[in-house]
Motif scaffolding. Structure first.
Motif, PDB file in Angstrom:
ATOM      1  N   LYS A 121       0.832  -1.198   0.000  1.00 16.70           N
ATOM      2  CA  LYS A 121       0.000   0.000   0.000  1.00 16.70           C
ATOM      3  C   LYS A 121       0.866   1.247   0.000  1.00 16.70           C
ATOM      4  N   ALA A 122       0.244   2.357  -0.289  1.00 14.37           N
ATOM      5  CA  ALA A 122       0.969   3.622  -0.312  1.00 14.37           C
ATOM      6  C   ALA A 122       1.468   3.958   1.086  1.00 14.37           C
ATOM      7  N   GLY A 123       2.750   4.261   1.181  1.00 10.16           N
ATOM      8  CA  GLY A 123       3.345   4.594   2.466  1.00 10.16           C
ATOM      9  C   GLY A 123       3.742   3.406   3.315  1.00 10.16           C
ATOM     10  N   GLU A 124       3.479   2.190   2.854  1.00 13.08           N
ATOM     11  CA  GLU A 124       3.820   1.000   3.610  1.00 13.08           C
ATOM     12  C   GLU A 124       5.278   0.653   3.383  1.00 13.08           C
ATOM     13  N   THR A 125       6.044   0.521   4.444  1.00  9.35           N
ATOM     14  CA  THR A 125       7.471   0.258   4.357  1.00  9.35           C
ATOM     15  C   THR A 125       7.773  -1.181   4.740  1.00  9.35           C
TER      16      THR A 125
END
Length: 458
Positions: A121-125
């Motif tokens: 997902k967006a922003g998932e590191t």
């Protein structure tokens, strides 16, 4: 390295909280932070670990079994060529020799995710996915950084909703991120031996409604933040060893109450550009003191934005207003008596105006005076009760006799014997004095002993 692995396992067992599962340790955070900054390094070691698990197999299932005998031992690691790890990657060596299962499970999940074309997902590191995979409830992150290292805490560690125990001792932290308010289940927070001041503790700590223990020893505090009194479950606060804490306590406690409101002038800085609507919305939400992390009406993007600019504002402890730190305000000192088992604890508040400062200080002063009068009354009642018990006794000797009747009988017998002996001594002394008086009594002379001049010859 054999000793390092055994010592690591021993420390893990020692730090492991009973009933909370295995903890997330500092070397794991350093490892995944390095992988995030250097993605090529992560892919390189991911391939090496894949081949190391089973050179003839296509999956890592054999390396991720629950049976510890299926995991690779130290000798097999050296035989497979992963012993040549640079000293800058010491945390990778500790991870492979002490807790390889966690890393192998992560490698397996990442490869399967890419095969199934499930994109993050967006922003998932990478660190976020690692924490989500193992669902840690204990984060033991003490002494992670050396002097001069970048000791900023990654926000991923605060996005674990199940964490109950968080320890950040000996890390030289100068401020605590606002994201600490995301940890709704947190019960224990240790911030000992850092560089935290009153202003570096965010107001979002009030979102931790289950927090019971807060350790703030050996920091740079000269008072406790005033918002700590709003935490409903907080029972223990350790605050000793702080910079000038006791000196400030003595000074403020004996200062005129009118001087406990201190103006904090700041030079207002003009903004170079017109702030966005998002900025003003974030300022309004911050001033409301509501837990925006759990609010469904606040978009996730706005939550991240608020967390980024949270430390730019001072929040009034009376009204719903947040001002930039460059604006003027007031520092208010109040006392809670008693609080958390202490007799005198100073609290420091921030107010946006003089009216708000008085609204905070005057009720606190009245409460302090009322508590002091109540303690004085309790002391007077105690003295009166002691006096009543003393006067109600027939003699002080009875008042001091706390034993049973059987145990006091020998004492009374000895007292009676002593009285008899004292009476005998007085009688002997009286007889001796009478005999001496009779011996020294002057007898009138006879006529033969008189001379012509009228003198008496003895």
């Amino acid at each position: 390295m054999n000793n390092l692995g055994s010592d690591l396992n021993a420390s893990i067992r020692a730090d492991n909280m009973e009933g909370m599962g295995e903890p997330f340790l500092g070397f794991e955070l350093l490892l995944f932070r390095r992988f995030q900054h250097h993605p090529a390094l992560w892919y390189e070691w991911r391939e090496r670990l894949w081949k190391r698990a089973d050179p003839g197999a296509e999956t890592l299932e054999s390396a991720c079994l629950t049976d510890d005998s299926a995991l690779l031992s130290l000798e097999s690691l050296e035989e497979l060529g992963v012993g040549d790890i640079h000293q800058d990657l010491w945390y990778l060596s500790v991870m492979l020799h002490g807790r390889p299962k966690h890393l192998l499970e992560m490698v397996k999940q990442e490869i399967e995710r890419e095969k199934c074309k499930r994109f993050p997902k967006a922003g998932e590191t990478l660190l976020m996915r690692y924490l989500k995979l193992h669902q840690f409830t204990v984060l033991s992150l003490d002494s992670m950084f050396k002097f001069g290292d970048d000791n900023r805490l990654p926000r991923e560690i605060f996005r674990c909703p199940n964490v109950k125990y968080l320890s950040l001792k000996y890390n030289g932290l100068e401020h605590l991120p606002c994201d600490i308010g995301r940890m709704a289940s947190l019960e224990y927070l240790a911030l000992t031996n850092n560089k935290l001041s009153v202003w570096s503790l965010p107001y979002s700590l009030t979102f931790l409604t289950r927090l019971q223990t807060l350790l703030l020893d050996n920091n740079l505090l000269d008072a406790l933040p005033g918002f700590l009194t709003k935490l409903p479950c907080l029972k223990t606060v350790h605050r000793h060893g702080n910079h000038n804490y006791f000196k400030s306590t003595f000074m403020w406690y004996h200062t005129d109450v009118n001087l406990r409101i201190i103006a904090v002038p700041c030079e207002a800085q003009a903004h170079k550009k017109q702030e966005s609507l998002q900025f003003w919305a974030a300022q309004s939400i911050i001033g409301s003191k509501s837990n925006f992390f759990e609010s469904a009406s606040v978009a996730p993007v706005l939550k991240d934005y608020i967390a980024e600019i949270y430390n730019l504002f001072n929040i009034c402890h009376h009204c719903d207003k947040a001002q930039l730190t460059s604006a003027n305000g007031y520092k208010v000192i109040t006392f809670k008596n008693p609080y958390l088992g202490n007799t005198c604890v100073p609290f420091q508040h921030w107010a946006c105006s003089l009216e708000c400062a008085r609204a905070v200080e005057i009720p606190a002063r009245k409460e302090q005076i009322s508590a002091a009068r109540q303690l004085d009354q309790q002391y007077e009642d105690y003295i009166k009760e002691c006096m009543r018990k003393f006067t109600s006794c027939r003699s002080p000797r009875h008042f001091l006799s706390f034993g049973s009747r059987e145990s006091t009988e020998p004492r009374r017998a000895s007292w009676r014997a002593g009285d008899v002996m004292e009476g005998q001594r007085k009688e002997v002394s009286r007889r001796r004095r009478r005999r001496d008086r009779e011996k020294n009594k002057i007898v009138p002379p006879s006529d033969s002993s008189r001379t012509n001049c009228g003198c008496v010859l003895s």
